[in-house]
Design a protein around this motif. Sequence first.
Motif, PDB file in Angstrom:
ATOM      1  N   GLY A  49     -76.946  15.774  12.271  1.00 12.06           N
ATOM      2  CA  GLY A  49     -75.614  15.203  12.426  1.00 12.06           C
ATOM      3  C   GLY A  49     -74.618  15.779  11.443  1.00 12.06           C
ATOM      4  N   LEU A  50     -75.074  16.046  10.224  1.00 13.96           N
ATOM      5  CA  LEU A  50     -74.182  16.661   9.234  1.00 13.96           C
ATOM      6  C   LEU A  50     -73.703  18.021   9.719  1.00 13.96           C
ATOM      7  CD1 LEU A  50     -76.083  15.859   5.895  1.00 13.96           C
ATOM      8  CD2 LEU A  50     -74.099  14.680   6.838  1.00 13.96           C
ATOM      9  N   GLY A  51     -74.658  18.832  10.229  1.00 12.65           N
ATOM     10  CA  GLY A  51     -74.278  20.154  10.715  1.00 12.65           C
ATOM     11  C   GLY A  51     -73.303  20.090  11.871  1.00 12.65           C
ATOM     12  N   VAL A  52     -73.558  19.204  12.836  1.00 11.85           N
ATOM     13  CA  VAL A  52     -72.672  19.057  13.989  1.00 11.85           C
ATOM     14  C   VAL A  52     -71.299  18.543  13.549  1.00 11.85           C
ATOM     15  CG1 VAL A  52     -72.317  17.796  16.148  1.00 11.85           C
ATOM     16  CG2 VAL A  52     -74.572  18.706  15.600  1.00 11.85           C
ATOM     17  N   GLY A  53     -71.295  17.610  12.596  1.00 15.47           N
ATOM     18  CA  GLY A  53     -70.029  17.072  12.103  1.00 15.47           C
ATOM     19  C   GLY A  53     -69.168  18.136  11.448  1.00 15.47           C
ATOM     20  N   TYR A  54     -69.772  18.984  10.615  1.00 14.57           N
ATOM     21  CA  TYR A  54     -69.013  20.070   9.981  1.00 14.57           C
ATOM     22  C   TYR A  54     -68.507  21.067  11.030  1.00 14.57           C
ATOM     23  CZ  TYR A  54     -70.114  18.788   5.157  1.00 14.57           C
ATOM     24  OH  TYR A  54     -70.188  18.144   3.947  1.00 14.57           O
ATOM     25  N   GLY A  57     -65.682  19.494  13.075  1.00 18.44           N
ATOM     26  CA  GLY A  57     -64.557  19.039  12.270  1.00 18.44           C
ATOM     27  C   GLY A  57     -64.372  17.538  12.269  1.00 18.44           C
ATOM     28  N   ILE A  58     -65.447  16.792  12.509  1.00 15.27           N
ATOM     29  CA  ILE A  58     -65.394  15.331  12.471  1.00 15.27           C
ATOM     30  C   ILE A  58     -66.117  14.840  11.220  1.00 15.27           C
ATOM     31  CG2 ILE A  58     -65.265  15.150  14.979  1.00 15.27           C
ATOM     32  CD1 ILE A  58     -68.213  14.506  15.043  1.00 15.27           C
ATOM     33  N   SER A  59     -66.131  13.534  11.023  1.00 18.82           N
ATOM     34  CA  SER A  59     -66.760  12.975   9.832  1.00 18.82           C
ATOM     35  C   SER A  59     -68.273  13.258   9.836  1.00 18.82           C
ATOM     36  CB  SER A  59     -66.536  11.458   9.776  1.00 18.82           C
ATOM     37  OG  SER A  59     -67.300  10.883   8.742  1.00 18.82           O
ATOM     38  N   PRO A  60     -68.779  13.988   8.836  1.00 22.80           N
ATOM     39  CA  PRO A  60     -70.220  14.254   8.780  1.00 22.80           C
ATOM     40  C   PRO A  60     -71.052  12.973   8.670  1.00 22.80           C
ATOM     41  CG  PRO A  60     -69.030  15.704   7.280  1.00 22.80           C
ATOM     42  CD  PRO A  60     -68.059  14.669   7.744  1.00 22.80           C
ATOM     43  N   THR A  61     -70.494  11.956   8.012  1.00 25.54           N
ATOM     44  CA  THR A  61     -71.222  10.700   7.858  1.00 25.54           C
ATOM     45  C   THR A  61     -71.429  10.009   9.201  1.00 25.54           C
ATOM     46  OG1 THR A  61     -70.303  10.414   5.632  1.00 25.54           O
ATOM     47  CG2 THR A  61     -71.228   8.473   6.692  1.00 25.54           C
ATOM     48  N   LEU A  62     -70.362   9.965  10.024  1.00 31.01           N
ATOM     49  CA  LEU A  62     -70.485   9.339  11.341  1.00 31.01           C
ATOM     50  C   LEU A  62     -71.441  10.123  12.237  1.00 31.01           C
ATOM     51  CD1 LEU A  62     -66.789   8.291  12.084  1.00 31.01           C
ATOM     52  CD2 LEU A  62     -68.692   6.851  11.361  1.00 31.01           C
ATOM     53  N   ALA A  63     -71.367  11.447  12.175  1.00 25.59           N
ATOM     54  CA  ALA A  63     -72.268  12.268  12.975  1.00 25.59           C
ATOM     55  C   ALA A  63     -73.714  12.091  12.514  1.00 25.59           C
ATOM     56  CB  ALA A  63     -71.861  13.736  12.878  1.00 25.59           C
ATOM     57  N   ILE A  69     -79.570   7.076  14.119  1.00 25.45           N
ATOM     58  CA  ILE A  69     -79.863   6.003  15.076  1.00 25.45           C
ATOM     59  C   ILE A  69     -80.589   6.557  16.290  1.00 25.45           C
ATOM     60  CG2 ILE A  69     -78.821   4.305  16.619  1.00 25.45           C
ATOM     61  CD1 ILE A  69     -76.590   3.958  14.569  1.00 25.45           C
ATOM     62  N   LEU A  70     -80.131   7.707  16.794  1.00 30.64           N
ATOM     63  CA  LEU A  70     -80.754   8.323  17.966  1.00 30.64           C
ATOM     64  C   LEU A  70     -82.214   8.668  17.699  1.00 30.64           C
ATOM     65  CD1 LEU A  70     -80.258   9.407  20.849  1.00 30.64           C
ATOM     66  CD2 LEU A  70     -79.714  11.627  19.804  1.00 30.64           C
ATOM     67  N   SER A  71     -82.491   9.252  16.551  1.00 37.21           N
ATOM     68  CA  SER A  71     -83.872   9.624  16.225  1.00 37.21           C
ATOM     69  C   SER A  71     -84.734   8.396  15.994  1.00 37.21           C
ATOM     70  CB  SER A  71     -83.896  10.529  14.989  1.00 37.21           C
ATOM     71  OG  SER A  71     -83.336   9.867  13.865  1.00 37.21           O
ATOM     72  N   ALA A  72     -84.190   7.366  15.342  1.00 40.89           N
ATOM     73  CA  ALA A  72     -84.962   6.151  15.080  1.00 40.89           C
ATOM     74  C   ALA A  72     -85.332   5.441  16.374  1.00 40.89           C
ATOM     75  CB  ALA A  72     -84.161   5.211  14.172  1.00 40.89           C
ATOM     76  N   VAL A  73     -84.347   5.280  17.262  1.00 39.62           N
ATOM     77  CA  VAL A  73     -84.618   4.644  18.550  1.00 39.62           C
ATOM     78  C   VAL A  73     -85.558   5.499  19.386  1.00 39.62           C
ATOM     79  CG1 VAL A  73     -83.573   3.859  20.706  1.00 39.62           C
ATOM     80  CG2 VAL A  73     -82.437   3.372  18.535  1.00 39.62           C
ATOM     81  N   GLY A  74     -85.383   6.815  19.306  1.00 44.92           N
ATOM     82  CA  GLY A  74     -86.258   7.713  20.058  1.00 44.92           C
ATOM     83  C   GLY A  74     -87.707   7.620  19.623  1.00 44.92           C
ATOM     84  N   VAL A  75     -87.936   7.589  18.312  1.00 48.10           N
ATOM     85  CA  VAL A  75     -89.302   7.457  17.801  1.00 48.10           C
ATOM     86  C   VAL A  75     -89.899   6.111  18.204  1.00 48.10           C
ATOM     87  CG1 VAL A  75     -90.681   7.227  15.697  1.00 48.10           C
ATOM     88  CG2 VAL A  75     -88.987   9.038  15.874  1.00 48.10           C
ATOM     89  N   GLU A  76     -89.122   5.053  18.079  1.00 50.78           N
ATOM     90  CA  GLU A  76     -89.588   3.716  18.440  1.00 50.78           C
ATOM     91  C   GLU A  76     -89.924   3.641  19.930  1.00 50.78           C
ATOM     92  OE1 GLU A  76     -90.532  -0.241  17.293  1.00 50.78           O
ATOM     93  OE2 GLU A  76     -89.827   1.412  16.037  1.00 50.78           O
ATOM     94  N   TRP A  77     -89.094   4.235  20.755  1.00 54.98           N
ATOM     95  CA  TRP A  77     -89.289   4.186  22.204  1.00 54.98           C
ATOM     96  C   TRP A  77     -90.508   5.007  22.629  1.00 54.98           C
ATOM     97  CZ3 TRP A  77     -88.528   7.938  26.197  1.00 54.98           C
ATOM     98  CH2 TRP A  77     -88.554   7.406  27.491  1.00 54.98           C
ATOM     99  N   ILE A 102     -79.168  23.190  10.396  1.00 55.77           N
ATOM    100  CA  ILE A 102     -79.083  24.538   9.828  1.00 55.77           C
ATOM    101  C   ILE A 102     -78.287  25.461  10.746  1.00 55.77           C
ATOM    102  CG2 ILE A 102     -80.439  26.575   9.211  1.00 55.77           C
ATOM    103  CD1 ILE A 102     -82.660  24.631   8.308  1.00 55.77           C
ATOM    104  N   ILE A 103     -78.540  25.375  12.065  1.00 57.65           N
ATOM    105  CA  ILE A 103     -77.844  26.247  13.016  1.00 57.65           C
ATOM    106  C   ILE A 103     -76.340  25.989  12.998  1.00 57.65           C
ATOM    107  CG2 ILE A 103     -77.519  26.728  15.475  1.00 57.65           C
ATOM    108  CD1 ILE A 103     -80.552  26.270  15.814  1.00 57.65           C
ATOM    109  N   PHE A 104     -75.933  24.735  13.072  1.00 57.71           N
ATOM    110  CA  PHE A 104     -74.506  24.431  13.153  1.00 57.71           C
ATOM    111  C   PHE A 104     -73.786  24.667  11.828  1.00 57.71           C
ATOM    112  CE2 PHE A 104     -75.619  22.360  17.118  1.00 57.71           C
ATOM    113  CZ  PHE A 104     -74.492  22.570  17.894  1.00 57.71           C
ATOM    114  N   ILE A 105     -74.470  24.468  10.716  1.00 55.75           N
ATOM    115  CA  ILE A 105     -73.850  24.798   9.426  1.00 55.75           C
ATOM    116  C   ILE A 105     -73.643  26.303   9.313  1.00 55.75           C
ATOM    117  CG2 ILE A 105     -74.298  24.878   6.934  1.00 55.75           C
ATOM    118  CD1 ILE A 105     -75.478  22.092   7.172  1.00 55.75           C
TER     119      ILE A 105
END
Length: 280
Positions: A49-54, A57-63, A69-77, A102-105
Motif C-alpha cells: 500500500g505504501l508503494g501504491v500510495g507514493y 500520489g495519495i496518502s501512503p497511510t490510507l493506501a 485490511i485486505l490481506s488480513a481479511v484474505g488470510v482469515e477467509w 518495491i515495484i511501485f516505489i
Amino acid sequence: MDILQYTFFQNALLGIIIISIAGAIIGTYIVTRRMVFITGGITHASFGGLGVGYYLGISPTLAALFFAILSAVGVEWLSKRKTVREDSAIAVFWAMGMAIGIIFIFLTPGYTPGLTDFLFGNILTITRGDIALFSGFALLLLLFFAFFYKHILYTAFDPDFAYTRRMPVKLINYCMTLFISVCIVLTIRLVGIMLLLSLLTMPQMIAELFCNKFRQMIFWSVFISILCGLGGLILSFFLDVPAGATIVFTLAAIYAVAKTVVSYTHYRMTRKALRIINEE
C-alpha cells in the motif's frame, strides 16, 4: 528536562502513551490467539500500500491501511475455507505485498519522501493530527472491549466453546482483524515495518512471566509498553540514535533480565523444595 519544552518531543511522549494502551490490548489478543505470524504478514503486506500510495500520489497511510485490511481479511477467509493452509496464505500475502511495494516505489518518479520513516520508524515526526487519530482509535478499541469483553475472551482462548455458547465468533474474529490492521498501520510511524511486530508481542511476553490471566496481561502490557517506550525515547535522545530501535532494544533487554530473574527464582525454589523432600 529542557527537551520537554519542544512540541515534537511532547507529541512523541503522548504518542507513546496512547499507542501503548492500544498496542497492549491488541498485542494481548494476538499473543493469546497465537496470531504473531499473521500479524507479521499483515505488517509486511501493508508495504504494498505504501508503494501504491507514493506512485498514485495519495496518502501512503490510507493506501497501507487498505492493503493491511485486505490481506488480513484474505488470510482469515482463506484459512477458514480449508482450501489453503493458514501459513501458506500468510506467506502469499506477505510476499505479494512486499513485491508490489518495491515495484511501485521503483516506478515512482523522483524522491519518495518519508519512506524511511515507514520502514524504520521515527516517532519524533508525529503531529497533533496523528495523536488525535491515535486517540480516536484507542477510544473505539476500549469501547469495543468494554461491550464485548467476554466474547473476545472466549474467542481468544477457546473458539469452539464460544460456538457452543452461540457467540458471534466470526464477527469477533473479523472485527479484531480489522482492529489489528488499523493498529499496525497507525503504529508503523513509531518503530517502522521492520520492528513493529516486536512492539506488539514483547510487552505481552514480559507480562506472561508474571501473570496468566487475560485482563492482568493487558494491564501489565500497558505498564511495560509505557515504561519501555518512555525509557527508550529518553535513551535515544542522550545517545543520539533512532528512537524506534531503542524502544525495541529496551523491551528486549528488560525481557532478557526478567526471564533470567524468573528462571533463577524458579530454580532456587525447585532446589529448596527437593531439599525439603529429601530431608523428610
